[in-house]
Write an enzyme that holds these catalytic residues in place. Structure first.
Site, PDB file in Angstrom:
ATOM      1  N   LYS A 187      59.444  -7.295  87.624  1.00 42.09           N
ATOM      2  CA  LYS A 187      59.288  -8.550  86.897  1.00 42.09           C
ATOM      3  C   LYS A 187      60.542  -8.769  86.067  1.00 42.09           C
ATOM      4  CE  LYS A 187      56.494 -11.059  83.611  1.00 42.09           C
ATOM      5  NZ  LYS A 187      55.237 -11.108  82.867  1.00 42.09           N
ATOM      6  N   LYS A 197      58.521 -10.819  90.929  1.00 44.78           N
ATOM      7  CA  LYS A 197      58.359 -12.044  90.168  1.00 44.78           C
ATOM      8  C   LYS A 197      59.606 -12.331  89.331  1.00 44.78           C
ATOM      9  CE  LYS A 197      55.577 -13.652  86.385  1.00 44.78           C
ATOM     10  NZ  LYS A 197      54.609 -13.280  85.408  1.00 44.78           N
TER      11      LYS A 197
END
Ligand code: PBG
Length: 337
Positions: A207, A262
């Protein structure tokens, strides 16, 4: 995958004309290497307190925060159109926020009630809940702040309790999105200890500290709490990809059942590397900023929003993503028929 052909002649023009198999729609469909199906989609939904209310989120056109009665209707719709799982993100009342985010641990908090109601109404729909403190903290960080820094080990202790509260409420997949070191292993141990053997962990492993989360922070109401602070001391540097592989390897070793990359579209190389390097399912998140950019350009008449959305979805599949979080999940499932 390129393979050597036994007949050299076949590789040259005019024996080989790749346009031959492209000339008609039926043939293009027949030879397509990837297909998009509603099963590939995970629908993130924003929830709020109250009754029969939808609050549109200005920076996420077409997306509203909804009360739990409407959430249940959306869950039924998701199930009807073939979506397999939804992900819940709460907007917590400012009065309930604190530096330690204790509301996150409360068995009757908004998310836990939402999980129970959805699982009650639509037991066959998977429910995913974020494990992170940002919707609950007065400073908007994902963890506990001490001396101006997010404290790793203190945060993990709280995240374990948050994950357990969600599992007890019936959550199928807990998804740590906080990027603390070691949290997957600790959460797995906590779940095993309490005999939640079948609760899955979707680790937000890679992330990145992205500038594309803004509309999400509006939606959960953490933007004003966070102010000018950033999350670069825990989320990843967009310059790195070897480091993403290390994060993923650690999370798998600690007991993650699936891992997430992400944002999505700006990180297709990471998704591809992850799917070729590891044998766990890799999910991708088309984040709020990525979704909002398509919607904004489409609203200006600059692009065909539906077509771009479908093109991005197939790009995720081509990169190897097993499932895709997208705010457009229901719209796409309907487009797919
Ligand atoms: C919170 C969280 C964020 C997103 C999912 N979980 C925001 C953040 O890390 O600040 C972003 C999703 C999106 O932008 O759509 N831990």
């Amino acid at each position: 995958m390129l393979r050597a052909t036994s007949n050299e002649q076949r590789a040259t023009f005019p024996a080989t004309r790749l346009r031959r198999s492209r000339h008609a729609a039926w043939c293009r469909d027949l030879i397509a290497e990837h297909r998009l199906h509603p099963c590939d989609l995970i629908w993130p939904l924003f929830i709020q307190e109250g009754k029969n209310t939808e609050t549109p989120i200005a920076s996420l056109p077409g997306v509203s925060r909804v009360t739990l009665d409407i959430l249940v209707e959306k869950a039924k719709l998701a199930h009807r159109i073939g979506i397999k799982a939804i992900a819940l993100f709460p907007m917590i009342d400012e009065k309930l926020k604190s530096p330690y985010g204790d509301e996150a641990l409360f068995a009757d908090n908004l998310v836990c009630r939402a999980i129970r109601e959805v699982k009650n109404a639509v037991p066959d729909l998977g429910v995913i809940a974020d494990v992170a403190l940002d919707p609950y903290t007065t400073h908007g960080h994902d963890g506990i702040v001490e001396n101006g820094h997010v404290h790793n080990d203190l945060t993990i202790e709280i995240l374990c309790k948050q994950a357990l509260a969600q599992a007890k409420a019936g959550c199928d997949i807990v998804a740590p999105s906080d990027m603390m070191d070691g949290r997957v292993g600790m959460i797995r141990a906590a779940l095993e200890h309490e005999k939640y053997h079948n609760t899955l962990i979707l680790a937000y492993s890679a992330k990145y500290a992205s500038a594309q989360y803004g509309p999400f922070r509006d939606a959960v109401g953490s933007a004003q709490n966070l102010g000018n602070a950033d999350k670069r001391s825990y989320q990843m540097d967009p310059a790195n990809s070897d480091e993403a592989m290390r994060e993923i390897a650690l999370d798998i070793a600690e007991g993650a059942d699936m891992v997430m990359v992400k944002p999505g579209i700006s990180y297709l190389d990471i998704i591809y590397r992850a799917t070729t390097s590891f044998d766990v399912p890799v999910f991708a998140y088309q984040v709020s900023g990525e979704y909002a950019m398509i919607k904004a350009a489409a609203a200006n008449g600059w692009i065909d929003g539906d077509a771009v959305m479908l093109e991005q979805m197939i790009a995720f599949k081509r990169a190897g993503a097993r499932a895709i979080f997208t705010y457009a999940a229901a719209d796409i499932a309907k487009l797919l028929g």
